[in-house]
Design an enzyme around this catalytic site. Structure first.
Site: not given
Length: 1052
Positions: A218, A249, A414
């Site tokens: 990520d 994130h 996600s």
């Protein structure tokens, strides 16, 4: 004076406490959004990718040193005329190790050098380098109203908008809700997801993810984040010199998996390996992922979470590397995508058989609206898609770690993906015999233990909702074996087995294809022993059906496919009833130890089958859908059918009756029509069996043999209904765009439909479409209609019926940003073939009213009327006597639309030869031929209920007893008007760990309460000291009354 000091002290304490709480609330508010209206907005994380000009990924047949790779490329290019080339350096942690690919730059546009490279014996493939973009975009949270601007405004991005699904949505990124099941405000409530799934039961048994290596691909992670105690390694694969997460994130995903405090993760003691593969500008490259994947293999990662994805399942280097990862025992968990509720929107790599694809639900167990639906579209047009997602879990309003600490709530698949990755990490840590853990065995345990959600079909929920404790029980007693997904085929079970259960089968129909995934927990490679066996149950009429098989010759990695074609025997042409049987397959894998010379592990699996058979319907009720001539992305650039929808530029949902034409299919079934799908050329079906051939949004060319056969079929009674779309070469050149990053033009391979090819097909009847482009609302037969980027009819027979309307010239608007109104635009034509017994032809210039992708107003009523016309010859009075009926156009003086010069349709066409120049058809392919399996009848009764939890062999859940721990469950308070979705929900505290959120909040209020109580007592004491002393009065003797006892009154 003392009293004043006391009050001042109390005031200071209160102000300090207020500031402390205000800082915490302000921090949460900042993390949630930067504007007060953000609770009503969605921030979608969209992915797109481009091809980087002049850069290519050279894949080798093995792992070689940098010197050897350079030598191979140099020797391959030596014999070519390419001189201007270089190897692009890759400075990352895997640079010191052998690699199986290299990135080269060739400035010359000659393809001879690429062909020379591919001829080298050590080079496997040469593919373009791809650049991946991730963008955060705010939009209205109501997904019902599409983006429909009233005036054309072309705003192309500087990258090829190959739309990637939104895989992260949250407050701070996105606010999401599940399905609205009643008339009440339904909000995604942030939860302690690990405890909701009862991870605390395993924690109290001593399992916390220890000794399990989990990788997070990520945006990175800060070095001293307070939520993580076991970050083993952080690596950077980007061109930025930082390891920290600048977006949040990656921190959130890592927190869901392994946070140890506040918003607790599933496996706090797991070894975290952080792979930073996205820059702060949200850019990545395929080569970055390939290097990072290679490093993950080198580090022997156990679990890998990949919360990204896109529709490009033909990005060969990426797909091949995912296969290699799982072959090296890496359990990959990936998000299925956020393009729901549309069907056929699965993302790669989650749609691969060896990957655990995860969909999302809310905390009320409703499928999240944003969660992508199946089926897979790899297999189209000749086959049928597989069941995906594999499982679903919570993905709406889930709490995770903020970028600098604290908690935040996000939504999206996600988010669901790390929930499953964290659960898998925790499960792996519970297994004593770690050699039994592999991508197949873990997937088998997850799908066998999943809880099925009621009223939801398999393309929405897969095998059901994640059940952590049942998965633990299965893994605790697991023995290596093979299993199937789905584990049974029941074409009578609705709604779970939709679409199979929506239509019975009958003699003469196209075979029903069920694509079953074989999971092989015995080894990374395997094979099917001999052939699958078909065993019909005679008492249950199993001899009335026949089956044919197509299957993987090698099961690798850990999986394969078994495609089953089911048809009805001739003797059951007039029979109605239920038929049953089962298929037996035996899977073998090599024994792991070399001591067993040639020994194999085997596992035999039974696949029950149950179908409903009806007598063959009349020809007038049978509709054949042309799937063969529909093309999609990937691999070609096939543009959207509605040019207003600039946020979704590609036609990528498969154009199948069970994907983006699902509502149309459901409507036709409700009207009594039987819909079959043709995945082969027109030369491969018996036209005498069908009343209507339905061609919608066709982009493919046609073989000359198809054109000739279709003319004969229509003359002999077959009817033809065509829904076309826009085609205009000037508009196609306008919607091409220049990619500033790659310095390359991207051009559509065709329009919304392939009008030149359709006109060649229709020319024998003196019909054809124009390249006009029109848009507008209108009324037809008292129905409101919308014409979205459609074309017009250029010519039609004089004795036909033509309906016209007044529209805006959208082509003029696109090309010159001018507005013009055009009257009497021919959009609908009906024609009866004059020959005796001839069929009927219907043309309509727009398919958007049938397509679920961006439909604004459906035209199902019109389709009903047209099928009444084609099936029974009854012209609808609302059309034949319409005031909009005009004389059919003759086409005189109009130049027919031409194919755009330099288009690349030949690269992706099944009809055209793959070369530049004038299009030439390939040789006509042979029609599919099925080899029916020899039945082995059984004179025994079939099981009455096929639906059981998929029972793996030798597993007894009763033997694995869970301790009876009392675990605290999160309490949910109702939503107050105007309150945001980012709530603090109390959750249980992990045994042996300090809950920082509770530890920060409770002491503050306890301290304030103690200070208030102390101040109260000090004030009372001060008052008592300053009060003058009084002499205590002598007590008076009470007087006796007549009523000695008081009356009894009822106590409340």
């Amino acid at each position: 004076m003392k009293l004043i000091n006391i009050w001042l002290l109390l005031l200071v304490v209160l102000l300090c406490g207020k500031k402390h709480l205000g800082d915490r609330l302000g921090k949460k508010a900042f993390e949630k959004a930067s504007c007060p209206s953000c609770s009503h907005l969605t921030l979608k994380v969209e992915f797109s990718s481009t091809v980087v000009e002049y850069e290519y990924i050279v894949a080798f047949n093995g792992y070689f040193t940098a010197k050897a790779r350079n030598s191979f490329i140099s020797s391959a290019l030596k014999s070519s005329e390419v001189d201007n080339w270089r190897i692009i350096p890759r400075n990352n942690p895997s640079s010191d190790y052998p690699s199986d690919f290299e990135v080269i730059q060739i400035k010359e546009k000659q393809k001879a050098g690429l062909l020379t490279l591919e001829d080298h014996p050590n080079i496997k493939r040469v593919t373009p380098q791809r650049k991946v973009f991730r963008s955060l975009k705010f939009a209205e949270s109501d997904p019902i109203v599409p983006c429909n601007e009233t005036r054309w405004s072309q705003k192309w991005q500087s990258s090829r908008p190959l739309r990637r699904a939104s895989l992260s949505l949250g407050s701070g990124f996105w606010h999401a809700t599940g399905r609205h099941s009643s008339r009440r405000l339904l909000r995604a409530i942030p939860r302690q997801v690990a405890q909701t799934l009862q991870a605390d039961v395993l924690w109290q048994m001593g399992y916390t993810g220890a000794n399990v290596r989990v990788a997070v691909f990520d945006t990175g992670l800060s070095e001293k984040h307070p939520h993580f105690k076991n970050v083993k390694e952080r690596t950077n694969w980007t061109n930025e010199r930082t390891l920290d997460d600048g977006l949040g994130h990656g921190t959130f995903v890592a927190g869901v998996i392994a946070s140890m405090r506040e918003c607790q993760g599933f496996a706090p003691d797991a070894e975290l390996h952080i792979f930073r593969v996205f820059t702060n500008n949200q850019v990545s490259y395929t080569s970055w992922f390939l290097d990072a994947f290679n490093y993950a293999i080198l580090k022997k990662i156990d679990v890998l979470n990949l919360s990204i994805g896109g529709p490009d399942f033909m990005d060969h280097p990426f797909v091949d590397k995912v296969w290699e990862l799982t072959a090296n025992n890496v359990i990959m968990v990936s998000a299925i995508g956020n393009d729901g509720p549309l069907y056929g929107t699965l993302n790669n790599p989650a749609d691969q058989m060896d990957v655990i694809g995860v969909g999302g639900i809310d905390f009320e167990d409703n499928i999240a609206r944003f969660s992508s639906r199946g089926m897979t579209t790899w297999e189209l047009p000749g086959g049928y898609g597989r069941v995906k997602p594999d499982i679903v879990t919570y993905g709406a309003g889930v709490r995770g770690s903020g970028v600098k600490g604290g908690c935040r709530a996000l939504s999206g698949t996600s988010v669901a993906s790390p929930v499953v990755a964290g659960a898998v990490t925790l499960l792996v840590s519970t297994v004593q015999k770690r050699e039994l853990v592999n991508p197949a065995s873990v997937k088998q345990a997850l799908i066998a233990s999943a809880r099925r959600l009621p009223g939801v079909n398999m393309f929405e929920q897969g095998h059901g909702k994640l059940d952590l404790l049942r998965a633990y029980q299965i893994l605790s007693s697991y023995k290596p074996q093979a299993s199937l997904s789905p584990s049974y085929i029941d074409l009578t079970e609705c709604p779970y087995m939709w679409p199979y259960c929506s239509q019975p089968i009958y003699y003469g129909g196209m075979p029903t294809i069920v694509n079953v995934t074989i999971l092989n927990g015995m080894g990374v490679t395997g094979r099917i022993v001999d052939k699958p066996e078909w065993r019909p149950y005679l008492p249950q009429n199993g001899d009335n059906i026949e089956v044919a098989f197509s299957y993987s010759s090698v099961l690798w990695p850990w999986s394969g496919y078994l495609a089953i074609s089911i048809s009805v025997t001739k003797k059951a042409a007039s029979w109605e009833g239920i038929a049953q049987g089962h298929i037996m397959i035996t899977v073998a894998s090599p024994a792991e130890t070399e001591a067993k010379n040639g020994a194999e592990h085997t596992s035999t699996v039974k696949l029950p089958i149950k179908v409903k058979i009806i007598p063959t319907p009349p020809r007038s009720k049978r509709v054949l859908w042309d799937q063969y001539h529909n093309l999609r992305y990937p691999p070609g650039y096939f543009p959207r059918d509605n040019l207003r929808m600039k946020n979704d530029p590609l036609d990528w949902n498969g154009d199948h009756v069970h994907t983006n034409f699902r509502d149309m299919y459901q409507h036709l079934r409700s009207m009594g029509y039987f819909v079959e799908v043709l995945g082969a050329p027109f030369t491969c079906f018996d036209a005498t069996q069908y009343g209507t051939l339905l061609m919608v949004d066709s982009e493919e060319e046609y073989f000359p043999e198809e054109i000739a056969k279709l003319r004969r079929d229509v003359d002999n009674g077959l009817s033809l209904v065509i829904f076309s779309d826009w085609y205009n070469t000037s508009v196609m050149r306008k919607v091409k765009f220049y990619d500033e990053n790659t310095r390359q033009w991207w051009m559509p391979d065709t329009g919304g439909a392939n009008i030149p090819a359709l006109n060649e097909l229709l020319s024998v009847w003196n019909m054809g479409f124009s390249d006009g482009l029109y848009e507008g609302e209108f009324a037809l037969a008292n129905h409101d209609m919308y014409y979205a980027s459609g074309c017009s009819i250029a010519k039609f027979p004089e004795d036909g019926v033509v309906i016209t309307q007044t529209f805006k010239d959208q082509g003029l608007e696109v090309l010159k940003q001018e507005t013009a109104v055009v009257e009497n635009v021919p959009i609908l034509g009906l024609y009866q073939i004059p020959a005796e017994g001839g069929g009927r032809i219907v043309l309509y210039g727009d398919s958007n009213c049938l397509d679920d992708s961006h439909r604004q107003k459906d035209c199902f009523w019109l389709l009903d009327a047209l099928l009444q016309y084609t099936s029974y010859g009854v012209t609808p009075p609302s059309l034949s006597h319409s005031g909009n009926r005009q004389r059919p156009p003759s086409g005189a003086g109009l130049a027919p639309p031409e194919r755009m010069e330099g288009n690349h349709l030949h690269r992706y066409s099944k009809v055209l030869e793959a070369h530049l120049g004038d299009p030439k058809p390939r040789p006509l392919p042979a029609c599919p031929h099925l080899s029916w399996a020899k039945p082995q009848p059984l004179n025994e009764t079939a099981p009455s209920n096929l639906w059981k939890h998929q029972k793996l062999l030798s597993i007894d859940l009763d033997k694995v007893v869970l301790p009876n721990f009392r675990s605290n469950r999160p309490q949910v308070r109702p939503l107050s008007p105007g309150e945001s979705g980012a709530w603090d929900i109390p959750g249980g505290i992990m045994p042996g760990r300090y809950n920082q959120e509770v530890g920060q909040t409770i002491p503050v209020f306890a301290f304030l309460g103690a200070m208030v109580a102390l101040a109260f007592f000090v004030v009372q004491i001060s008052k008592a000291k300053s009060r003058p002393k009084r002499r205590r009065p002598r007590a008076k003797r009470p007087q006796l009354t007549q009523q000695t006892h008081p009356p009894r009154t009822p106590s409340v």
